[in-house]
Design an enzyme around this catalytic site. Structure first.
Site, short mmCIF file in Angstrom:
data_model
loop_
_atom_site.label_atom_id
_atom_site.label_comp_id
_atom_site.label_asym_id
_atom_site.label_seq_id
_atom_site.Cartn_x
_atom_site.Cartn_y
_atom_site.Cartn_z
CB VAL A 1 11.82 -6.06 4.56
CG1 VAL A 1 11.79 -5.83 6.18
CG2 VAL A 1 11.46 -7.29 4.21
CB ALA A 2 11.81 -2.06 7.14
N GLY A 3 9.71 -0.78 4.27
CA GLY A 3 9.67 0.29 3.97
C GLY A 3 8.21 1.42 4.03
N GLY A 4 7.83 1.13 4.92
CA GLY A 4 5.77 1.73 4.23
C GLY A 4 4.93 1.73 3.58
CG MET A 5 6.29 0.51 1.30
SD MET A 5 6.66 0.44 -0.96
CE MET A 5 5.19 0.18 -2.42
CG ASP B 1 -0.94 0.30 7.98
OD1 ASP B 1 -2.25 0.79 8.83
OD2 ASP B 1 -0.07 0.25 7.77
CB ALA C 1 1.07 -6.99 2.97
CE LYS D 1 0.79 1.31 4.65
NZ LYS D 1 1.86 2.23 5.01
#
Ligand code: ATP
Length: 306
Positions: free
Chosen positions: A102-106, A143, A111, A13
């Site tokens: 990973v740990a990318g704000g996505m 999320d 998910a 996302k």
């Protein structure tokens, strides 16, 4: 023939809006966020294993450093909750093929949790309703309910009280990825530090952004992207400002740190503009790697049963 294995595909996302309210007594912040699910996917496959063997997790993919392969993985936590609440023995292997940074704000971990819920429901024929899935999802993270649904949605509360956003059109994204992640709690802590002494209003959904999405007006969407965590992410990782500048210089309609970062998401007008910007970002030398995606796309869904 009984199903032996189920594969679920789940998207990443970006947040088109992330408005962060004051820090509450329990340490959390009230949010208003507009999520959009985009076409970067993890695949989770769950396969029956011998009775009594428990759950064994394996993680594959090019950049998986920091992803736990034990019971602390959010997908394994989803399995634990369902096993308990639905009284089912989960003796299985679970393989996660990771493409979401990973740990990318996505929301990669969220998910995977959503994918695990959908996969376990299908493999064990639990017949969970949407509401039941959301109930499990909310226990795993704010999320996770969105990652079940996908599309474009407004999240309130912790981000987990969802309403569909009236959005039309397809949006083209270029993502500037960083090899080192940012921890979400430290970005919130930095946000609190930067705001110390200020009076922070309760967040509201941006009318301008909502109208732009309804009108499928990508130029206006680009202008109204907003993220209250952006200053904090840039403060912790000053190179993000450079990346935002390069995107603006090379014609992005808008650029924003995604969630708590460090991924920077640029909205562009079409595929060709996306290719041009991807080349410019790569040539600039300020970006680790670049990905392109479109949104909105559906949330976690079964793509294969065997
Ligand atoms: P968000 O956008 O929801 O804040 P994020 O995209 O920044 O999250 P994630 O990729 O979800 O971050 O990873 C955050 C941390 O969660 C990882 O560093 C890792 O320790 C942990 N984690 C637990 N389960 C997973 C999983 N299945 N995939 C990735 N990380 C996981």
């Amino acid at each position: 023939m009984a199903t032996n294995s189920v594969t679920v595909r789940v998207p990443a996302k970006v947040n088109l809006q992330l408005s962060v309210g004051p820090r509450e007594n329990d340490g959390f912040h009230g949010l208003v966020t507009v999520f959009q699910a985009i076409s970067i996917y993890d695949d989770l496959t769950i396969t029956h294993a011998a009775p009594g063997s428990g759950l064994a997790l394996s993680i594959t993919g090019d950049h998986i450093a920091g992803v736990p392969a034990d019971e602390t993985n959010l997908a394994a936590k989803a399995a634990q909750i369902i096993a308990k609440e639905y009284d089912v023995e989960i003796d299985a292997t679970m393989q996660i093929l990771k493409t979401i940074p990973v740990a990318g704000g996505m929301a990669g971990g969220s998910a995977n949790a959503a994918a695990a819920i959908v996969a376990i429901d299908a493999l064990y024929s639990l017949g969970m309703t949407r509401e039941e899935m959301v109930k499990v999802a909310r226990q795993l993270g704010s999320d996770v309910p969105f990652m079940l649904n996908g599309g474009t949605a407004i999240g309130r509360g912790r981000g987990d009280e969802l309403t569909a956003a009236l959005s039309r059109g397809t949006y083209h994204w270029v993502l500037a990825l960083s090899s080192a992640g940012l921890s979400t709690p430290s970005v919130y802590a930095e946000c609190d530090r930067l705001r110390a002494g200020l009076i922070i209003a309760n967040p509201q959904a941006s009318d301008k952004l909502m109208q732009s999405l309804l009108a499928a007006d990508e130029i206006s969407v680009g202008k109204h992207l907003i993220n209250d965590l952006q200053s904090a992410a840039c403060s912790l990782r000053p190179a993000l400002r450079l990346i935002l500048d390069v995107g603006q210089e090379y014609g992005a309609l808008g650029g924003i740190v995604s969630g708590s970062g460090p991924t920077v998401a640029f909205l562009v007008s079409d595929e060709e503009a996306g290719l041009d910007l991807a080349v410019a970002l790569t040539a600039s030398g300020v970006v680790g790697s670049v990905a392109r995606a479109t949104g909105p796309v559906p949330g976690a869904r079964v793509i294969e049963t065997r």
